[in-house]
Motif scaffolding. Structure first.
Motif, short mmCIF file in Angstrom:
data_model
loop_
_atom_site.label_atom_id
_atom_site.label_comp_id
_atom_site.label_asym_id
_atom_site.label_seq_id
_atom_site.Cartn_x
_atom_site.Cartn_y
_atom_site.Cartn_z
N SER A 48 -9.01 -6.52 9.50
CA SER A 48 -9.48 -6.69 10.89
C SER A 48 -10.71 -7.59 10.91
O SER A 48 -11.73 -7.30 11.56
N VAL A 106 -6.43 -11.74 7.89
CA VAL A 106 -6.36 -11.93 9.34
C VAL A 106 -4.90 -12.08 9.73
O VAL A 106 -4.10 -12.63 8.98
N LYS A 107 -4.58 -11.56 10.89
CA LYS A 107 -3.18 -11.60 11.34
C LYS A 107 -3.05 -12.47 12.58
O LYS A 107 -3.88 -12.38 13.48
N GLY A 135 -11.94 -8.15 14.11
CA GLY A 135 -12.11 -6.95 14.94
C GLY A 135 -10.81 -6.51 15.61
O GLY A 135 -10.82 -5.63 16.46
N TRP A 173 -4.86 5.11 2.60
CA TRP A 173 -5.94 5.94 3.18
C TRP A 173 -6.16 7.13 2.26
O TRP A 173 -5.20 7.59 1.61
N ARG A 186 -3.15 -20.61 16.07
CA ARG A 186 -4.25 -19.77 15.58
C ARG A 186 -4.19 -19.60 14.06
O ARG A 186 -5.21 -19.48 13.40
N LYS A 198 0.82 -1.22 0.00
CA LYS A 198 0.00 0.00 0.00
C LYS A 198 0.85 1.27 0.00
O LYS A 198 1.94 1.29 0.56
N1 LIG Z 1 -5.87 -1.20 5.04
C1 LIG Z 1 -5.82 -0.86 6.29
O1 LIG Z 1 -5.93 0.32 6.65
C2 LIG Z 1 -5.64 -1.92 7.34
C3 LIG Z 1 -5.95 -1.63 8.68
C4 LIG Z 1 -5.79 -2.66 9.63
C5 LIG Z 1 -5.33 -3.90 9.25
N2 LIG Z 1 -5.02 -4.13 7.92
C6 LIG Z 1 -4.52 -5.46 7.49
O2 LIG Z 1 -5.30 -6.48 8.04
C7 LIG Z 1 -4.48 -7.38 8.80
C8 LIG Z 1 -5.27 -7.96 9.96
O3 LIG Z 1 -5.90 -6.92 10.66
P1 LIG Z 1 -5.81 -6.71 12.23
O4 LIG Z 1 -4.52 -7.16 12.81
O5 LIG Z 1 -6.21 -5.32 12.43
O6 LIG Z 1 -7.03 -7.57 12.78
P2 LIG Z 1 -7.35 -9.10 13.06
O7 LIG Z 1 -6.69 -10.01 12.11
O8 LIG Z 1 -8.83 -9.06 13.17
O9 LIG Z 1 -6.77 -9.27 14.53
C9 LIG Z 1 -5.46 -9.64 14.78
C10 LIG Z 1 -5.37 -10.03 16.27
O10 LIG Z 1 -6.22 -11.15 16.47
C11 LIG Z 1 -5.54 -12.18 17.17
N3 LIG Z 1 -5.99 -13.44 16.61
C12 LIG Z 1 -5.66 -14.01 15.42
N4 LIG Z 1 -6.29 -15.16 15.24
C13 LIG Z 1 -7.07 -15.34 16.33
C14 LIG Z 1 -7.98 -16.36 16.72
N5 LIG Z 1 -8.18 -17.43 15.97
N6 LIG Z 1 -8.63 -16.22 17.90
C15 LIG Z 1 -8.41 -15.13 18.69
N7 LIG Z 1 -7.56 -14.13 18.38
C16 LIG Z 1 -6.89 -14.24 17.21
C17 LIG Z 1 -4.08 -11.93 16.92
O11 LIG Z 1 -3.33 -12.30 18.03
P3 LIG Z 1 -2.15 -13.44 17.93
O12 LIG Z 1 -1.10 -12.90 17.01
O13 LIG Z 1 -1.71 -13.58 19.32
O14 LIG Z 1 -2.81 -14.69 17.38
C18 LIG Z 1 -4.00 -10.43 16.69
O15 LIG Z 1 -3.73 -9.74 17.91
C19 LIG Z 1 -3.27 -6.53 9.21
O16 LIG Z 1 -2.16 -7.34 9.48
C20 LIG Z 1 -3.08 -5.70 7.95
O17 LIG Z 1 -2.38 -6.46 6.99
C21 LIG Z 1 -5.20 -3.17 6.97
#
Ligand SMILES: NC(=O)c1ccc[n+]([C@@H]2O[C@H](COP(=O)([O-])OP(=O)(O)OC[C@H]3O[C@@H](n4cnc5c(N)ncnc54)[C@H](OP(=O)(O)O)[C@@H]3O)[C@@H](O)[C@H]2O)c1
Length: 288
Positions: free
Chosen positions: A180, A228-229, A183, A86, A235, A54
């Motif tokens: 996300s 998802v991260k 969430g 953004w 996980r 990005k």
């Molecule tokens: N375009 C944008 O503006 C933007 C904004 C935000 C994010 N993103 C992208 O989206 C990706 C993911 O978003 P995100 O990190 O915000 O949200 P997410 O994937 O919803 O949440 C990540 C968090 O969830 C935990 N997790 C993962 N799998 C799980 C499970 N099975 N059960 C419970 N908890 C779990 C992880 O912890 P652990 O590591 O301990 O498992 C981590 O702290 C980012 O890495 C990025 O690439 C893009």
């Protein structure tokens, strides 16, 4: 204990092939390093991977140079998708995800998009798109764009379902990618509200699945790609297991009843002096 690159190789073996990064995350070098190692070890071919990166706000004036830098960081010849991160333009030296009030410049998405189109013409990427764009912003962009964005990457999960945006994007054949998707539990701005939601938990129980798998499967059922991260191997396995969960119509109806909550509101890009957005409603054009 796993080191970074062996974790990434495990990720490929689990079946992950879409990797989402951005210059502002600082993850491009590590990701490129791990993927290139996997390619040279014959574990995967470049064509089987999908790498998204990005354009950060401080590079809106020159997307081609920014993408050159991204490719250099990744050690790759192209990315599959390059997104405007953004709809916010920052001063060229500002490399901070949480900009200060004096860091903003006047937004000029027409020029930025021209630069994005140039990236595609030069073969530096295979697709261009946007992220965090409302329907209104995409509609304005379509007035001058020669190339329609292929993707809009936005927050999307069972508590922020993006009904209007999904319908709008479908009309223009713009793919919605869900970030996300859980969430963001554990993120400084995120919440456990999705994975702890009682409706999500009861659907998970019914299918012998986990709440995360239900949330991810819901996104997939809406035609989105889900990003998802996790840094945790178990996980990571659990999350890809969402592909094996089948949600029923009743489950989808129940999820539709959950109260909506936008978790990532983007308050860092709003101020009363230099940002083009005075309020959070301005940033999202009232679509929240
Ligand atoms: N375009 C944008 O503006 C933007 C904004 C935000 C994010 N993103 C992208 O989206 C990706 C993911 O978003 P995100 O990190 O915000 O949200 P997410 O994937 O919803 O949440 C990540 C968090 O969830 C935990 N997790 C993962 N799998 C799980 C499970 N099975 N059960 C419970 N908890 C779990 C992880 O912890 P652990 O590591 O301990 O498992 C981590 O702290 C980012 O890495 C990025 O690439 C893009």
């Amino acid at each position: 204990m796993l080191n970074m690159s062996s974790t990434k190789i495990c990720i490929l073996q689990m079946g992950y092939c879409h990797f989402d990064t951005a210059q502002i995350y600082g993850s491009e070098p590590a990701l490129g390093n791990a993927l290139n190692k996997a390619i040279s070890n014959g574990l995967v071919e470049r064509e089987d991977l999908f790498v998204t990166s990005k354009l950060w706000g401080s590079n809106h004036h020159d997307p081609v140079s920014a993408l050159d830098q991204t490719l250099n960081n990744l050690g790759m010849e192209y990315v599959d998708m390059f997104l405007v991160h953004w709809p916010v333009r920052l001063k060229p030296w500002v490399f901070n995800p949480l900009p200060n009030e004096e860091d903003f410049e006047q937004l000029d998405l027409e020029t930025t998009w021209e630069g994005m189109e140039r990236c595609l013409e030069l073969g530096l990427c295979r697709g261009i798109g946007v992220s965090n764009f409302s329907c209104t912003k995409i509609e304005r962009l379509l007035d001058y764009a020669s190339i329609i964005p292929a993707v809009n990457q936005v927050e999307m999960h069972p508590m922020w379902r993006q009904n209007k945006l999904r319908a709008f994007c479908k009309d223009y054949n713009i793919h919605v990618s869900a970030y996300s998707a859980l969430g963001g539990p554990g993120n400084y701005w995120g919440s456990t509200a999705v994975v702890q939601n009682p409706i999500i938990q009861s659907i998970a129980l019914k299918h012998n699945a986990t709440p995360a798998q239900v949330a991810l499967r819901w996104g997939l059922s809406k035609g989105a790609s889900v990003i998802v991260k996790s840094f945790n191997k178990e996980r990571l396995k659990e999350n890809i297991g969402a592909l094996n969960v089948e949600l029923e119509d009743d489950d989808l109806l129940e999820i539709k009843q959950i109260e909506q909550w936008k978790i990532m509101r983007g308050e860092y890009y709003v101020n009363r002096t230099t940002s083009p957005y005075r309020t959070i409603q301005d940033l999202w054009d009232g679509e929240i």
